[in-house]
Design a protein around this motif. Sequence first.
Motif, PDB file in Angstrom:
ATOM      1  N   THR A 152      -4.753   4.156  -0.178  1.00  0.00           N
ATOM      2  CA  THR A 152      -3.500   4.694   0.352  1.00  0.00           C
ATOM      3  C   THR A 152      -3.657   5.231   1.776  1.00  0.00           C
ATOM      4  OG1 THR A 152      -2.796   5.276  -1.874  1.00  0.00           O
ATOM      5  CG2 THR A 152      -1.681   6.415  -0.062  1.00  0.00           C
ATOM      6  N   ARG A 157       0.867  -1.179   0.000  1.00  0.00           N
ATOM      7  CA  ARG A 157       0.000   0.000   0.000  1.00  0.00           C
ATOM      8  C   ARG A 157       0.906   1.231   0.000  1.00  0.00           C
ATOM      9  NH1 ARG A 157      -4.697  -0.797   4.459  1.00  0.00           N
ATOM     10  NH2 ARG A 157      -5.415   1.190   3.626  1.00  0.00           N
ATOM     11  N   PRO A 158       0.621   2.179  -0.891  1.00  0.00           N
ATOM     12  CA  PRO A 158       1.458   3.390  -0.934  1.00  0.00           C
ATOM     13  C   PRO A 158       1.271   4.209   0.340  1.00  0.00           C
ATOM     14  CG  PRO A 158       0.092   3.179  -2.919  1.00  0.00           C
ATOM     15  CD  PRO A 158      -0.418   2.185  -1.918  1.00  0.00           C
ATOM     16  N   ALA A 171      -0.723   9.302  -2.171  1.00  0.00           N
ATOM     17  CA  ALA A 171      -1.465   9.167  -3.431  1.00  0.00           C
ATOM     18  C   ALA A 171      -1.834  10.555  -3.928  1.00  0.00           C
ATOM     19  CB  ALA A 171      -2.718   8.317  -3.239  1.00  0.00           C
ATOM     20  N   SER A 198       0.193   8.606   6.186  1.00  0.00           N
ATOM     21  CA  SER A 198       0.025   8.635   4.730  1.00  0.00           C
ATOM     22  C   SER A 198      -0.516   9.998   4.331  1.00  0.00           C
ATOM     23  CB  SER A 198      -0.947   7.534   4.290  1.00  0.00           C
ATOM     24  OG  SER A 198      -2.188   7.696   4.916  1.00  0.00           O
TER      25      SER A 198
END
Lengths: 328, 328
Positions: free
Chosen positions: A267, A249-250, A253, A274
């Motif tokens: 994300t 998972r980033p 985004a 994040s």
Amino acid sequence: MFSLQRNLLFAVIPVFLCSSIQADDPLPSWNETSPKHRLIQYVKDSTTEGESFIPVEERIAVFDNDGTLWPENPLPFQLIFAIDEIRRLAPSHPEWKEDKLVQAVLKGDVKTLKESGRKGLGKLLAMTHTGITTVEFETRVQNWLKTAKHPRFDRPYNELGYQPMLELLAYLRANGFQTWIVSGGGVDFMRVWTEEAYGIPRNQIVGSVGKTHFEMRDGTPVLIKDPEIDFVDDKAGKPVAIHRQIGRRPRGAFGNSDGDYEMLQWTTIGHAPSIGLIVHHTDADREYAYDKAPKSSGKLIKGLEDAAKRNWIVVDMKKDWKRVFSAE
Amino acid sequence: MFSLQRNLLFAVIPVFLCSSIQADDPLPSWNETSPKHRLIQYVKDSTTEGESFIPVEERIAVFDNDGTLWPENPLPFQLIFAIDEIRRLAPSHPEWKEDKLVQAVLKGDVKTLKESGRKGLGKLLAMTHTGITTVEFETRVQNWLKTAKHPRFDRPYNELGYQPMLELLAYLRANGFQTWIVSGGGVDFMRVWTEEAYGIPRNQIVGSVGKTHFEMRDGTPVLIKDPEIDFVDDKAGKPVAIHRQIGRRPRGAFGNSDGDYEMLQWTTIGHAPSIGLIVHHTDADREYAYDKAPKSSGKLIKGLEDAAKRNWIVVDMKKDWKRVFSAE
């Protein structure tokens, strides 16, 4: 020796000043408004020991392309490429004379083109993107980039990356982030120019994919681009493709439309630390202004509605960006 | 102070000797036979200015996994995982009592399992790999690796990487090569352990892929693994997948079966400088011996026939490798 040293000293000072400016302001094309400050804070937190620290292997940032890193008007650039290719190829395809869609392209009959919808679009892409090797296709894109210019900005398309976003890409990379493209555009189309334009290597491009098959042709291996679509990298497809190619998972985004909504969810929701960011096209003078009813792609409704609740940054292009494109 | 320096000196000497040995011999588990010399020559040529120099961005090496980096007997390890999972899950699935395939697994009835063919295999994979989130699946693989051991070698499966190949991976990376896995195995299965076992990160795994879909579950985004197969990364599929994820033709391909034949063609034919290598399983004493009629996967006929013509290196495991696995 003295004068040499003096010369050296004078030669060194500007370099020193430049790198000092860059270190002080990694995002010089961003105004001193909230998005810039939040981005810088995010990068500082990600790279400083503490509860928002992100280990280097997890520093993955994903960027939509059309409307996020470069414009998507008057049409997405890949579609402009397809139209230009139809024009270039028509003389050697006498059988296209009977084709209403081709005739609409040649006459610039936008009404017929629009009425043809997704089916017509798919046909134009198949006519210009398939039945050839991956190498031939790459050559076509390269040749097009050398000659074609954007009708409004009068520059080659691959020189229309948004300057503030180019700075953001470089800033993230300088802080150990991998930058990836996750776009509805075709992988083979994007790969030709992303390394030079964005500093993003060929293996960090996630996009829509057509079927391809391998064969030996005159003793040489080739990959042929087939007309069937294999995968559309949009909406709920984006997290799927991110999982397939990146496998994590980033932690960041960056998008501009509701096609990026699920990528932003994947994300950021339940996945701290994040960051999510939406580029809002508000600047008809310097670029384009659209959201709810865009002329081509880029519809943005859900993203704007939920941004506050999700703590996603909304970039107001007019207010938050000093400039849109690089000085020529 | 003198004695401290002396101690420091003695502490430094062994480190110095070790790194000197490593520099002299990057492949200590390979015998002094032709494959080792050709591999070293290839790396030297690739990194030295001249006609065989390869720019860093093109230094891409692709490795099959089963039978190339770790064994594929008595069955491919992912299939052993599926069988172990059926056994673990059976008590909580009373409906499986009626299922002949599950009963064959529970009884160790290999004959029925073999007769079930690809369809049976697909069913076992669907029962153990799908209907769950990607996170749950990863946890299952992690738990299995912690407890399961190979029936013959009595080690956890992820400690059965071939020592000579681990050295080759490290040697290539030390010379600027990206090392990728391109395997018929499942991407989600491999990613769990490849970083630790091979030093290959999660985004450099190309493999077979099942369909996956995105959904919000109780307000949290998840990816669900669906039973449909999306892509089988074998034979002519390998160059297609390499193109999709890596976007360049590799400069080195390493395999062991005819499932790697097209990947070897794509890497080497009309694409100098490049190297192709086939691991030939000739060592029943230390590992397994098979080619034309393997017990599980790994059939190798075409590769052996064409290796000389294509200048592909054939590694005779018995003759060319000093050891197969790391000392315990």
